[in-house]
Motif scaffolding. Structure first.
Motif, PDB file in Angstrom:
ATOM      1  N   PHE A 133       2.287   0.332   2.844  1.00  0.00           N
ATOM      2  CA  PHE A 133       1.163   0.917   2.118  1.00  0.00           C
ATOM      3  C   PHE A 133       1.076   2.423   2.358  1.00  0.00           C
ATOM      4  CE2 PHE A 133      -1.031  -3.429   2.272  1.00  0.00           C
ATOM      5  CZ  PHE A 133      -0.609  -3.735   0.982  1.00  0.00           C
ATOM      6  N   LEU A 189       3.882   3.968   0.202  1.00  0.00           N
ATOM      7  CA  LEU A 189       3.535   3.863  -1.214  1.00  0.00           C
ATOM      8  C   LEU A 189       2.354   4.768  -1.551  1.00  0.00           C
ATOM      9  CD1 LEU A 189       4.122   2.409  -3.893  1.00  0.00           C
ATOM     10  CD2 LEU A 189       2.433   0.688  -3.225  1.00  0.00           C
ATOM     11  N   GLY A 190       1.376   4.816  -0.637  1.00  0.00           N
ATOM     12  CA  GLY A 190       0.224   5.681  -0.868  1.00  0.00           C
ATOM     13  C   GLY A 190       0.601   7.148  -0.915  1.00  0.00           C
ATOM     14  N   MET A 236       2.813   7.597  -4.406  1.00  0.00           N
ATOM     15  CA  MET A 236       2.185   7.364  -5.702  1.00  0.00           C
ATOM     16  C   MET A 236       0.737   7.822  -5.788  1.00  0.00           C
ATOM     17  SD  MET A 236       3.690   3.932  -7.429  1.00  0.00           S
ATOM     18  CE  MET A 236       3.153   4.604  -9.001  1.00  0.00           C
ATOM     19  N   TYR A 263       5.841  10.105  -8.726  1.00  0.00           N
ATOM     20  CA  TYR A 263       5.452   8.857  -9.383  1.00  0.00           C
ATOM     21  C   TYR A 263       6.675   7.973  -9.624  1.00  0.00           C
ATOM     22  CZ  TYR A 263       0.683  10.447 -10.445  1.00  0.00           C
ATOM     23  OH  TYR A 263      -0.618  10.859 -10.370  1.00  0.00           O
ATOM     24  N   GLY A 318       7.878   6.560  -6.340  1.00  0.00           N
ATOM     25  CA  GLY A 318       6.955   5.525  -5.902  1.00  0.00           C
ATOM     26  C   GLY A 318       7.116   4.238  -6.688  1.00  0.00           C
ATOM     27  N   ALA A 333       7.892   0.728  -4.937  1.00  0.00           N
ATOM     28  CA  ALA A 333       6.991  -0.404  -5.119  1.00  0.00           C
ATOM     29  C   ALA A 333       7.746  -1.633  -5.596  1.00  0.00           C
ATOM     30  CB  ALA A 333       5.885  -0.047  -6.108  1.00  0.00           C
ATOM     31  N   THR A 369      -1.459  -4.582  -4.110  1.00  0.00           N
ATOM     32  CA  THR A 369      -0.649  -3.375  -4.014  1.00  0.00           C
ATOM     33  C   THR A 369      -1.481  -2.121  -4.277  1.00  0.00           C
ATOM     34  OG1 THR A 369       1.265  -4.641  -4.794  1.00  0.00           O
ATOM     35  CG2 THR A 369       1.443  -2.257  -4.843  1.00  0.00           C
ATOM     36  N   THR A 370      -2.306  -2.155  -5.321  1.00  0.00           N
ATOM     37  CA  THR A 370      -3.102  -0.985  -5.675  1.00  0.00           C
ATOM     38  C   THR A 370      -4.138  -0.663  -4.601  1.00  0.00           C
ATOM     39  OG1 THR A 370      -2.835  -1.598  -7.993  1.00  0.00           O
ATOM     40  CG2 THR A 370      -4.480   0.062  -7.493  1.00  0.00           C
ATOM     41  N   GLN A 397      -2.323   0.749  -1.681  1.00  0.00           N
ATOM     42  CA  GLN A 397      -1.823   2.084  -2.034  1.00  0.00           C
ATOM     43  C   GLN A 397      -2.906   3.139  -1.875  1.00  0.00           C
ATOM     44  OE1 GLN A 397      -1.128   2.348  -6.208  1.00  0.00           O
ATOM     45  NE2 GLN A 397      -1.058   4.562  -6.201  1.00  0.00           N
ATOM     46  N   GLN A 398      -4.094   2.882  -2.409  1.00  0.00           N
ATOM     47  CA  GLN A 398      -5.183   3.863  -2.355  1.00  0.00           C
ATOM     48  C   GLN A 398      -5.668   4.077  -0.925  1.00  0.00           C
ATOM     49  OE1 GLN A 398      -6.295   5.688  -5.073  1.00  0.00           O
ATOM     50  NE2 GLN A 398      -4.558   4.733  -6.088  1.00  0.00           N
ATOM     51  N   ALA A 431      -3.093   6.038   0.996  1.00  0.00           N
ATOM     52  CA  ALA A 431      -3.169   7.457   0.663  1.00  0.00           C
ATOM     53  C   ALA A 431      -4.329   8.126   1.391  1.00  0.00           C
ATOM     54  CB  ALA A 431      -3.321   7.633  -0.845  1.00  0.00           C
TER      55      ALA A 431
END
Length: 331
Positions: free
Chosen positions: A67, A70-71, A74, A161, A164, A168, A180-181, A184-185, A188
């Motif tokens: 995470f 990915l964070g 993306m 992007y 990422g 992902a 995942t979302t 990810q957030q 980040a």
């Protein structure tokens, strides 16, 4: 595409296009890093609440490093690059430059798989470069070193992007999009925590800025991504990715209508060239790869429904044993 799917597609494009408007409003007060930290943290907490309700809470103990990576790829890095760029360029130009993401995705995928793009796709890349040149070199803004750096920052965001997206697909294949979302957030937000503490906002924060950040986080990010993944499950990845063609249009509309950004003949021309390039790059993929059937989950999103063993069929299924002493079946 059904009417409801088309409306959902336009809704996603409208939300994502508005993100450039809200970033443009808040970045000069908060600064790029604190603004993006607020965006991803509020969006991540909002998504986490939805994940708890839907019983899709990410496994942070197992996937923490995934995470975080990915964070960073993306969200943290590209969001910050776009925010920093909007200190110099307009929101509409940032939205159009962001539409080059499929061009970078093609290049990243080709390098990773060791394949050569087709002539049509290469033509799309060349056309995209021409569109960016028209937007930056012939646009209404004064061309100088800072403008070029801002445009390069926006293009680098598109590259991140693309990177990422590849990560992902490799790291989180088989994971529900909401999981995942959300991860990810929040990943980040962790990445940007220390830089935010080191570079706090230098200007007083007004109520209007707070509302802009909330709209950016909850509407453009959390709701936008949720609608997008729902659209992927309904019409497939190729149909959903046509949102790329509408986001710059909304970004241009918002920037001109609400921020009074200058508009010259080069802006629609450059945008047409960029969108034409995106069409050439994605058209061949659309023709060779089918979408998932409507109402079913698209496998390219990395999520497939659980299949219970009770639904097995075919020669490999287990046969029920007849208890000892039981009468045999009559022939």
């Amino acid at each position: 595409m059904a009417i409801i799917d088309l409306l959902m597609l336009l809704g996603v494009a409208a939300l994502w296009g508005a993100s450039f408007l809200f970033m443009r409003q808040a970045v000069s007060v908060l600064g790029p890093i604190p603004m993006i930290e607020a965006r991803v943290l509020v969006a991540g907490l909002g998504l986490l609440l939805v994940a708890v309700i839907m019983r899709r809470v990410p496994n942070f103990r197992r996937d923490l490093w995934g995470f975080l990576v990915l964070g960073a790829l993306m969200a943290a890095v590209p969001f910050t690059l776009i925010a920093a760029a909007e200190l110099k360029i307009t929101a509409s130009l940032a939205a159009i430059l962001n539409a080059t993401t499929p061009l970078f995705a093609l290049l990243v995928t080709s390098v990773r798989q060791g394949t050569r793009p087709s002539r049509t796709q290469l033509s799309g890349v060349v056309l995209g470069v021409a569109g960016v040149t028209v937007l930056v070199g012939l646009g209404p803004l004064h061309l100088d070193g800072m403008l070029i750096l801002a445009a390069l920052a926006s293009l680098c965001a598109s590259l991140f992007y693309a990177l990422g997206g590849v990560y992902a697909k490799v790291r989180f294949s088989g994971t529900h999009p909401l999981v995942t979302t959300t991860g990810q957030q929040l990943g980040a937000a962790v990445c940007l925590l220390l830089p935010t503490l080191a570079l706090p906002p230098r200007h007083p924060v007004t109520g209007g800025i707070v509302l802009a950040v909330l709209a950016l986080a909850l509407a453009c990010t959390a709701l936008g991504f949720a609608l997008f993944f729902h659209l992927v499950n309904r019409v497939g990845p190729t149909g959903a990715l046509t949102v790329t063609f509408f986001v710059p249009l909304f970004g241009l509309l918002y920037g001109t209508a609400f921020l009074g950004e200058p508009l010259s003949w080069s802006t629609p021309l450059g945008m047409s060239l960029v969108l034409g390039a995106v069409f050439l790059v994605t058209e061949r993929r659309s023709a060779t790869r089918g979408d998932a059937a409507p109402g079913r989950s698209a496998t390219s999103t990395g999520w497939t429904p659980d299949r219970r063993s009770s639904h097995r069929s075919g020669p490999g299924r287990r046969r029920r044993r007849r208890p000892a002493g039981a009468p045999g079946r009559r022939r």
